[in-house]
Design a protein around this motif. Structure first.
Motif, PDB file in Angstrom:
ATOM      1  N   LEU A  83     -16.888 -51.673 -16.194  1.00  9.28           N
ATOM      2  CA  LEU A  83     -17.692 -50.972 -15.192  1.00  9.28           C
ATOM      3  C   LEU A  83     -18.680 -51.931 -14.533  1.00  9.28           C
ATOM      4  O   LEU A  83     -18.841 -51.929 -13.311  1.00  9.28           O
ATOM      5  N   LEU A  84     -19.329 -52.753 -15.324  1.00  6.09           N
ATOM      6  CA  LEU A  84     -20.317 -53.683 -14.771  1.00  6.09           C
ATOM      7  C   LEU A  84     -19.653 -54.767 -13.923  1.00  6.09           C
ATOM      8  O   LEU A  84     -20.257 -55.283 -12.992  1.00  6.09           O
ATOM      9  N   GLY A  85     -18.387 -55.101 -14.226  1.00  2.00           N
ATOM     10  CA  GLY A  85     -17.688 -56.142 -13.477  1.00  2.00           C
ATOM     11  C   GLY A  85     -16.895 -55.626 -12.291  1.00  2.00           C
ATOM     12  O   GLY A  85     -16.439 -56.411 -11.463  1.00  2.00           O
ATOM     13  N   ALA A  86     -16.728 -54.321 -12.189  1.00  2.00           N
ATOM     14  CA  ALA A  86     -15.917 -53.749 -11.108  1.00  2.00           C
ATOM     15  C   ALA A  86     -16.650 -53.840  -9.773  1.00  2.00           C
ATOM     16  O   ALA A  86     -17.867 -53.819  -9.718  1.00  2.00           O
ATOM     17  N   THR A  87     -15.846 -53.954  -8.710  1.00  3.78           N
ATOM     18  CA  THR A  87     -16.423 -53.989  -7.366  1.00  3.78           C
ATOM     19  C   THR A  87     -15.702 -52.988  -6.483  1.00  3.78           C
ATOM     20  O   THR A  87     -14.537 -52.683  -6.695  1.00  3.78           O
ATOM     21  N   GLY A  88     -16.394 -52.486  -5.498  1.00  3.98           N
ATOM     22  CA  GLY A  88     -15.813 -51.560  -4.529  1.00  3.98           C
ATOM     23  C   GLY A  88     -15.590 -50.182  -5.104  1.00  3.98           C
ATOM     24  O   GLY A  88     -15.527 -49.995  -6.323  1.00  3.98           O
ATOM     25  N   PRO A  89     -15.457 -49.207  -4.230  1.00  2.38           N
ATOM     26  CA  PRO A  89     -15.284 -47.822  -4.682  1.00  2.38           C
ATOM     27  C   PRO A  89     -14.061 -47.613  -5.571  1.00  2.38           C
ATOM     28  O   PRO A  89     -14.146 -46.912  -6.576  1.00  2.38           O
ATOM     29  N   GLU A  90     -12.939 -48.218  -5.231  1.00  6.08           N
ATOM     30  CA  GLU A  90     -11.731 -48.004  -6.020  1.00  6.08           C
ATOM     31  C   GLU A  90     -11.853 -48.597  -7.423  1.00  6.08           C
ATOM     32  O   GLU A  90     -11.536 -47.957  -8.421  1.00  6.08           O
ATOM     33  N   GLY A  91     -12.352 -49.832  -7.508  1.00  2.97           N
ATOM     34  CA  GLY A  91     -12.540 -50.480  -8.806  1.00  2.97           C
ATOM     35  C   GLY A  91     -13.575 -49.781  -9.661  1.00  2.97           C
ATOM     36  O   GLY A  91     -13.384 -49.591 -10.861  1.00  2.97           O
ATOM     37  N   LYS A  92     -14.685 -49.385  -9.025  1.00  2.00           N
ATOM     38  CA  LYS A  92     -15.737 -48.676  -9.769  1.00  2.00           C
ATOM     39  C   LYS A  92     -15.242 -47.315 -10.240  1.00  2.00           C
ATOM     40  O   LYS A  92     -15.570 -46.879 -11.337  1.00  2.00           O
ATOM     41  N   ALA A  93     -14.447 -46.637  -9.410  1.00  2.00           N
ATOM     42  CA  ALA A  93     -13.938 -45.316  -9.793  1.00  2.00           C
ATOM     43  C   ALA A  93     -13.031 -45.431 -11.010  1.00  2.00           C
ATOM     44  O   ALA A  93     -13.112 -44.616 -11.935  1.00  2.00           O
ATOM     45  N   ALA A  94     -12.155 -46.426 -11.029  1.00  2.00           N
ATOM     46  CA  ALA A  94     -11.261 -46.612 -12.175  1.00  2.00           C
ATOM     47  C   ALA A  94     -12.058 -46.951 -13.434  1.00  2.00           C
ATOM     48  O   ALA A  94     -11.824 -46.385 -14.510  1.00  2.00           O
ATOM     49  N   ALA A  95     -13.027 -47.861 -13.298  1.00  2.00           N
ATOM     50  CA  ALA A  95     -13.849 -48.244 -14.446  1.00  2.00           C
ATOM     51  C   ALA A  95     -14.722 -47.074 -14.905  1.00  2.00           C
ATOM     52  O   ALA A  95     -14.936 -46.887 -16.104  1.00  2.00           O
ATOM     53  N   ASP A  96     -15.198 -46.275 -13.962  1.00  2.00           N
ATOM     54  CA  ASP A  96     -16.003 -45.098 -14.292  1.00  2.00           C
ATOM     55  C   ASP A  96     -15.165 -44.087 -15.074  1.00  2.00           C
ATOM     56  O   ASP A  96     -15.655 -43.468 -16.011  1.00  2.00           O
ATOM     57  N   GLY A  97     -13.912 -43.924 -14.697  1.00  2.00           N
ATOM     58  CA  GLY A  97     -13.036 -43.004 -15.426  1.00  2.00           C
ATOM     59  C   GLY A  97     -12.852 -43.432 -16.871  1.00  2.00           C
ATOM     60  O   GLY A  97     -12.899 -42.605 -17.792  1.00  2.00           O
ATOM     61  N   ALA A  98     -12.656 -44.733 -17.080  1.00  2.00           N
ATOM     62  CA  ALA A  98     -12.502 -45.251 -18.448  1.00  2.00           C
ATOM     63  C   ALA A  98     -13.798 -45.069 -19.242  1.00  2.00           C
ATOM     64  O   ALA A  98     -13.766 -44.706 -20.425  1.00  2.00           O
ATOM     65  N   MET A  99     -14.928 -45.296 -18.585  1.00  2.00           N
ATOM     66  CA  MET A  99     -16.209 -45.148 -19.265  1.00  2.00           C
ATOM     67  C   MET A  99     -16.461 -43.687 -19.629  1.00  2.00           C
ATOM     68  O   MET A  99     -16.896 -43.376 -20.737  1.00  2.00           O
ATOM     69  N   THR A 100     -16.181 -42.787 -18.721  1.00  2.00           N
ATOM     70  CA  THR A 100     -16.364 -41.361 -18.983  1.00  2.00           C
ATOM     71  C   THR A 100     -15.499 -40.909 -20.144  1.00  2.00           C
ATOM     72  O   THR A 100     -15.943 -40.158 -21.016  1.00  2.00           O
ATOM     73  N   SER A 101     -14.269 -41.385 -20.185  1.00  2.00           N
ATOM     74  CA  SER A 101     -13.360 -41.042 -21.273  1.00  2.00           C
ATOM     75  C   SER A 101     -13.881 -41.557 -22.617  1.00  2.00           C
ATOM     76  O   SER A 101     -13.893 -40.828 -23.614  1.00  2.00           O
ATOM     77  N   ALA A 102     -14.334 -42.804 -22.642  1.00  2.00           N
ATOM     78  CA  ALA A 102     -14.857 -43.382 -23.883  1.00  2.00           C
ATOM     79  C   ALA A 102     -16.127 -42.656 -24.339  1.00  2.00           C
ATOM     80  O   ALA A 102     -16.305 -42.390 -25.531  1.00  2.00           O
ATOM     81  N   LEU A 103     -16.992 -42.310 -23.400  1.00  2.00           N
ATOM     82  CA  LEU A 103     -18.214 -41.576 -23.753  1.00  2.00           C
ATOM     83  C   LEU A 103     -17.878 -40.194 -24.305  1.00  2.00           C
ATOM     84  O   LEU A 103     -18.522 -39.720 -25.242  1.00  2.00           O
TER      85      LEU A 103
END
Length: 191
Positions: A83-103
């Motif tokens: 999540l911290l390394g992702a850039t742009g809406p598409e990359g952040k959205a994918a990383a956000d999905g993984a983070m939400t799942s892990a949380l």
């Protein structure tokens, strides 16, 4: 004759001034919309960073009660890093999905530890995390609305005349990686 020429020249000058004002207004309007999209994106990015900053404290609190759950701690660390390394809406959205799942999995594990659920630090962090999730949702809605307005402005007349000359292209929406269906699906509750 001279009066007619002066009137025609004055009319042409007024027309050129009005045309110039219209061109400047359209150009500046597009630039302002582009900047507004960037501003709204920074709001999402700020909230995602805030959530990422809360996670180590939450993980450390859970570790105190469930130290043997190492797999989820590694998964969260990896998701946070992405999540911290992702850039742009598409990359952040994918990383956000993984983070939400892990949380979600971390909070599910916490349900197995009644003492943890009663811990004041854990409760406070959980409340902060919930508040941040709400802020992310609001920021995402505002950003997507700004993107819609911007994309419309560069595709319709007169914006379409100036967009390519200004190097403006359509902005990306911030959507969950699984699409809207994942957000709109009602979870099943079984007792």
């Amino acid at each position: 004759m001279q009066k007619t020429i002066l009137l025609v020249c004055a009319g042409v000058l007024v027309f050129l001034l009005l045309l110039g004002g219209w061109v400047i207004s359209c150009r500046n309007g597009l630039i302002a919309r582009d900047e507004f999209v960037r501003e709204q994106w920074s709001q999402i990015d700020t909230q995602l960073q805030r959530r990422a900053d809360l996670i180590p404290n939450l993980v450390n609190t859970v570790k105190g009660y469930a130290a043997h759950e190492k797999e989820i701690f590694l998964e969260i660390a990896e998701a946070r890093s992405k999540l911290l390394g992702a850039t742009g809406p598409e990359g952040k959205a994918a990383a956000d999905g993984a983070m939400t799942s892990a949380l979600g999995r971390l909070l599910a594990i916490a349900e197995n530890y009644p003492q943890l659920k009663a811990d004041s630090t854990f409760i406070r962090l959980q409340d902060e995390l919930a508040g941040t999730e709400n802020r992310i949702g609001v920021a995402r809605g505002r950003y997507n609305q700004a993107v819609r307005d911007f994309n419309t402005a560069i595709r319709v007349f007169p914006g379409s005349l100036f967009a390519s000359g200004l190097g403006l292209t359509s902005a990306q929406y911030f959507e969950p990686p699984a699409g809207r269906a994942a957000v709109e699906t009602v979870p099943a509750v079984n007792f």
